[in-house]
Design an enzyme around this catalytic site. Structure first.
Site, PDB file in Angstrom:
ATOM      1  N   ALA A  52       0.843  -1.201   0.000  1.00  0.00           N
ATOM      2  CA  ALA A  52       0.000   0.000   0.000  1.00  0.00           C
ATOM      3  C   ALA A  52       0.879   1.252   0.000  1.00  0.00           C
ATOM      4  CB  ALA A  52      -0.933   0.012   1.209  1.00  0.00           C
ATOM      5  N   ARG A  91      -7.695   6.060  -3.270  1.00  0.00           N
ATOM      6  CA  ARG A  91      -6.950   7.222  -2.770  1.00  0.00           C
ATOM      7  C   ARG A  91      -7.241   8.381  -3.714  1.00  0.00           C
ATOM      8  NH1 ARG A  91      -1.305   8.552  -2.875  1.00  0.00           N
ATOM      9  NH2 ARG A  91      -0.568   9.575  -0.996  1.00  0.00           N
TER      10      ARG A  91
HETATM   11 FE1  CFM Z   1       2.179  11.412   4.128  1.00  0.00          FE
HETATM   12 FE2  CFM Z   1       1.183   9.116   4.014  1.00  0.00          FE
HETATM   13 FE3  CFM Z   1       0.020  11.298   2.842  1.00  0.00          FE
HETATM   14 FE4  CFM Z   1       0.183  11.126   5.527  1.00  0.00          FE
HETATM   15 FE5  CFM Z   1      -2.169   9.697   5.200  1.00  0.00          FE
HETATM   16 FE6  CFM Z   1      -1.150   7.695   3.783  1.00  0.00          FE
HETATM   17 FE7  CFM Z   1      -2.310   9.850   2.534  1.00  0.00          FE
HETATM   18 MO1  CFM Z   1      -3.702   8.088   3.836  1.00  0.00          MO
HETATM   19  S1  CFM Z   1       1.945  10.012   5.769  1.00  0.00           S
HETATM   20  S2  CFM Z   1       0.467  12.772   4.294  1.00  0.00           S
HETATM   21  S3  CFM Z   1      -1.458  11.054   6.880  1.00  0.00           S
HETATM   22  S4  CFM Z   1       1.763  10.191   2.358  1.00  0.00           S
HETATM   23  S5  CFM Z   1      -2.258   7.611   5.525  1.00  0.00           S
HETATM   24  S6  CFM Z   1       0.878   6.948   3.695  1.00  0.00           S
HETATM   25  S7  CFM Z   1      -2.292   7.811   2.056  1.00  0.00           S
HETATM   26  S8  CFM Z   1      -3.759  10.330   3.931  1.00  0.00           S
HETATM   27  S9  CFM Z   1      -1.513  11.478   1.325  1.00  0.00           S
HETATM   28  C1  HCA Z   2      -3.392   3.514   2.492  1.00  0.00           C
HETATM   29  C2  HCA Z   2      -4.192   4.578   1.754  1.00  0.00           C
HETATM   30  C3  HCA Z   2      -5.044   5.437   2.662  1.00  0.00           C
HETATM   31  C4  HCA Z   2      -6.226   4.690   3.200  1.00  0.00           C
HETATM   32  C5  HCA Z   2      -7.312   5.595   3.682  1.00  0.00           C
HETATM   33  C6  HCA Z   2      -8.250   5.148   4.770  1.00  0.00           C
HETATM   34  C7  HCA Z   2      -5.485   6.671   1.842  1.00  0.00           C
HETATM   35  O1  HCA Z   2      -2.961   3.716   3.615  1.00  0.00           O
HETATM   36  O2  HCA Z   2      -3.184   2.485   1.907  1.00  0.00           O
HETATM   37  O3  HCA Z   2      -7.967   4.212   5.516  1.00  0.00           O
HETATM   38  O4  HCA Z   2      -9.289   5.808   4.873  1.00  0.00           O
HETATM   39  O5  HCA Z   2      -5.229   7.774   2.258  1.00  0.00           O
HETATM   40  O6  HCA Z   2      -6.105   6.479   0.794  1.00  0.00           O
HETATM   41  O7  HCA Z   2      -4.242   5.914   3.738  1.00  0.00           O
END
Ligand code: CFM
Ligand code: HCA
Length: 532
Positions: free
Chosen positions: A54, A85
């Site tokens: 993921a 996403r």
């Molecule tokens: Fe950085 Fe992330 Fe993101 Fe994040 Fe996230 Fe994520 Fe996201 Mo979901 S640390 S800011 S708080 S890249 S969990 S792995 S996918 S929202 S854009």
């Molecule tokens: C991921 C993606 C995710 C999941 C979102 C959620 C995202 O971690 O694989 O659990 O609501 O931002 O799409 O973090």
């Protein structure tokens, strides 16, 4: 019993022992409190984390719009990460593949006899049908178990089809969360893509060329940042990786400065680019009005150019003027409310600033998979091992199982970083903004979420799809901070207003007064969680 003890109270001895160090109550502005993080979750507890695949395919590589990212494995992983996403993309040349789900759809016979032929065929079809700029292959769990040599397939395909083809061994079981996948993806991009255009690096540092690292354009956030930066007079060379392109990444080494927006998924690339191309980096935050202003001024200070500084102040004034009335309206409506935030990495801290802009205090917070520095404010050094003899960036190795990431740094840079780390000067994590009477929980589970909702009774809880409805059934409004539900952008000035509007609408909807959850009128079953 304090809040922390109340959350831990029902756990069996074994679970208590594991969870107690992941939960911290702060009585005063936090640093240097310690918290356990980045370790394996307890099986059986309902958690929100994802996996290594993921982090690699979904988070870092997925948003590249001109690249075909093939999931090598049975169809499930590809299908369930398809379009969930909200990384938006808009390709002027029509080369936008992010709405597709590419997978080798491994069947039982492929698992028994190997899937390398099938993978080769998938690459061939992708190249013929879509003519992408590059092909990336992401392995899922069974591929690591059966030992398909994806690197060999990628190398053959690269020669045969004359296209960059990169293999990532990001099987879901590696590491303890998405975090390991981020690093595998970053290392691949660093080794094979960034700088591969070989164009000359401008000697003059004052060309105002920026990269934005760790901006994935969720709900259009990256577009809003680019709009503001361009209005000031900056050029954005590459964004990693929201609405990003392979093509732009090949030129990323020509930027003057790297802005690090996500402080978790990508900070290693910033450091690697400093070592290899001498590009400075700063951690920024475009979430929140005051934070955006601070960030824009910091970038202008870096370039130390009068025209840019003047333009920065003009743009700040213009943007503030446009939102002034709504800012006041929502601030009046929201001041005094309280919130909980639980997202993957960076955002649980970044959004606290945006909430503060509207007078909302964060009383509960936590990260799914952050590392200690994200909480405690220390620099990334604890994860970096010095290879004092070599400056050669190709020597980066990743050991996701141990979460150890070796980066070849030269001695001076290592000492410089270590100094910053020791002095805790450079950047401080979430704890510094979590004050009196708040709780911080690493890798929340659903039981703990329910418990803190009962204890703190926040007006709103921001989280993700896995716990949103469980929270709402508890009678607490829940907005998603991963996907912004169907809204956004939330970044910069105008985005702040969209966020405040959504928050206000969620809190004030009359629906909350029309429901009586069963636990308000009946006693609920009591039990012990987990066996000794
Ligand atoms: Fe950085 Fe992330 Fe993101 Fe994040 Fe996230 Fe994520 Fe996201 Mo979901 S640390 S800011 S708080 S890249 S969990 S792995 S996918 S929202 S854009
Ligand atoms: C991921 C993606 C995710 C999941 C979102 C959620 C995202 O971690 O694989 O659990 O609501 O931002 O799409 O973090």
């Amino acid at each position: 019993m304090d809040a922390r003890e109340a959350v831990l109270d029902k756990y069996s001895g074994r679970v208590f022992k594991n969870r107690k160090d992941h939960i911290v109550e702060l009585d005063e502005a936090g640093v240097p409190k310690e918290i356990a993080s980045n370790s394996r979750s307890v099986p059986g507890l309902m958690i929100n984390r994802g996996c290594c695949y993921a982090g690699c395919k979904g988070v870092v590589l997925g948003p590249l719009r001109d690249t075909v990212v093939i999931t090598h494995g049975p169809i499930g992983c590809g299908y369930y990460t398809w379009g969930t996403r909200r990384n938006k993309a808009d390709a002027p040349d029509g080369r936008n593949f992010i709405q597709y789900s590419f997978s080798t759809d491994m069947q039982e016979t492929d698992i028994v006899f190997g899937g390398m032929k099938k993978l080769h065929q998938a690459i061939k079809e992708a190249v013929e049908i879509f003519q992408p700029k590059a092909v990336m292959i992401c392995s899922t769990c069974p591929i690591g178990l059966i030992g398909d040599d994806i690197n060999a397939v990628a190398a053959t395909a690269e020669k045969e089809f004359g296209i960059t083809c990169i293999a990532y061994s990001c099987e879901g079981y590696k590491g303890v969360s998405q975090s390991a996948g981020h690093h595998i993806a970053n290392n691949g991009l660093m080794k094979r893509v960034i700088g591969s255009a070989k164009d000359e690096i401008p000697k003059e540092k004052k060309t105002f060329r920026l990269n934005i690292l760790g901006e994935y354009n969720i709900g259009g956030d990256g577009w809003e940042q680019e709009r503001i930066l361009k209005k000031i007079g900056y050029e954005v060379v590459a964004v990693l990786t929201g609405d990003g392109s392979y093509e732009a990444l090949t030129h990323a080494h020509t930027a003057n400065l790297n802005l690090v927006q996500c402080h978790r998924s990508i900070n290693y690339i910033a450091e690697m680019m400093k070592t290899k191309y001498n590009i400075d980096w700063i951690k920024v935050n475009f979430i929140g009005i005051d934070e955006t202003i601070r960030t824009l001024r910091e970038i202008a200070d870096y370039f130390d150019d009068e025209t840019i500084k003047k333009r920065t102040e003009e743009v700040i004034a213009e943007e503030l003027e446009e939102i002034a009335e709504e800012r006041e309206f929502y601030r009046n409506k929201l001041t005094g409310k309280t919130a909980g935030i639980f997202v993957g990495g960076s955002r649980s801290h970044h959004y606290q600033h945006l909430l503060m802009d509207f007078g909302v205090k964060t009383v509960i917070a936590g990260y799914e998979f952050a590392h200690r520095d994200d909480y405690e404010g220390r620099e990334v050094i604890p994860d970096i091992k010095l290879d004092a003899d070599s400056k050669n960036i190709e020597q980066i190795t990743v050991e996701p199982d141990q979460q150890l990431f070796h980066v070849a740094l030269d001695k001076a840079r290592f000492d410089e970083l270590r100094k910053k780390n020791v002095e805790l000067e450079y950047y401080k994590g979430m704890f510094k903004d979590m004050g009196d009477g708040t709780i911080t929980i690493d890798d929340f589970n659903h039981y703990e979420t329910e418990k803190v909702l009962e204890i703190f009774k926040p007006d709103i809880f921001y989280s993700g799809i896995k716990d949103k409805y469980m929270i709402m059934k508890k009678g607490v409004p829940s907005n998603q901070l991963h996907s912004y539900d169907y809204s956004g952008p939330y970044a910069c000035f105008k985005g702040s207003i969209t966020f405040a509007r959504n928050t206000y609408l969620s809190i004030s909807t009359p629906a909350w007064n029309m429901m009586t959850p069963p636990w308000r009128t009946k006693s609920t079953l009591e039990g012990t969680l987990g066996d000794e």
